[in-house]
Motif scaffolding. Sequence first.
Motif, mmCIF file in Angstrom:
data_model
loop_
_atom_site.group_PDB
_atom_site.id
_atom_site.type_symbol
_atom_site.label_atom_id
_atom_site.label_comp_id
_atom_site.label_asym_id
_atom_site.label_seq_id
_atom_site.Cartn_x
_atom_site.Cartn_y
_atom_site.Cartn_z
ATOM 1 N N ASP A 193 88.885 30.490 15.905
ATOM 2 C CA ASP A 193 89.737 29.866 16.919
ATOM 3 C C ASP A 193 90.599 30.899 17.635
ATOM 4 N N HIS A 221 92.157 27.154 22.286
ATOM 5 C CA HIS A 221 93.260 26.195 22.318
ATOM 6 C C HIS A 221 94.401 26.796 23.143
ATOM 7 N N THR A 267 91.461 17.599 25.838
ATOM 8 C CA THR A 267 90.328 18.498 25.906
ATOM 9 C C THR A 267 90.045 18.595 27.385
ATOM 10 N N ARG A 307 90.930 23.460 24.637
ATOM 11 C CA ARG A 307 91.695 22.278 24.239
ATOM 12 C C ARG A 307 93.149 22.564 24.589
#
Length: 196
Positions: free
Chosen positions: A56, A89, A18, A109
């Motif tokens: 996401d 991500h 992270t 992340r």
Amino acid sequence: MPSSGTEPGHRTGGGMDTVPHAPLRPIPASVPEFREDRASMLKIEIPGCEPLHLSDLVLDYNGTIAASGRLIDGVKERLEVLSQSLDIHVLTADTFGSVRSELSEAVCRLYVIPPGNQAQAKVDYVRRLGCEGVVCVGNGRNDTLMLGEAALGIAVIQSEGAFSRAVLSADVVTTDILDALDLVIHPLRLAATLRA
């Protein structure tokens, strides 16, 4: 989630950061544990289609948000905006070994993919998140599966080119990462492209 004990910035066969400064961790096996700090969901209405309920944003690194290992100008600022409604991500093989330093101030992340079947590793990651809530952006051969399975796949063709099957797997194709990210920031642009 327990640490593997590997220091950030130390290249390994794979793991999850992270960003910034988190220890490397294996890819999450359980979505609830991974989602303890969920962002709010983004709903995009597409005329003539079911609305998209996105949670996401999964991004390839090299060739997508970076060129020759360096983050493209304007990406970091857009990620900050998108992080208000999506968990971000970044999945990468880290070809140039620069991803950790380049993303040290970005809200995301990071998962460094080990050598091997990287396309499968990326699509497995997206499946663990829940494909129906994921928008993916990529350009390479190893992005093809995730672009095809995500609720929304956006292929980008920039200076490093794009794999033809990745382009064919995507729902939308742009010639600039900033345009791709702006489609998600300004969903009416996306609706105009995807309307039935």
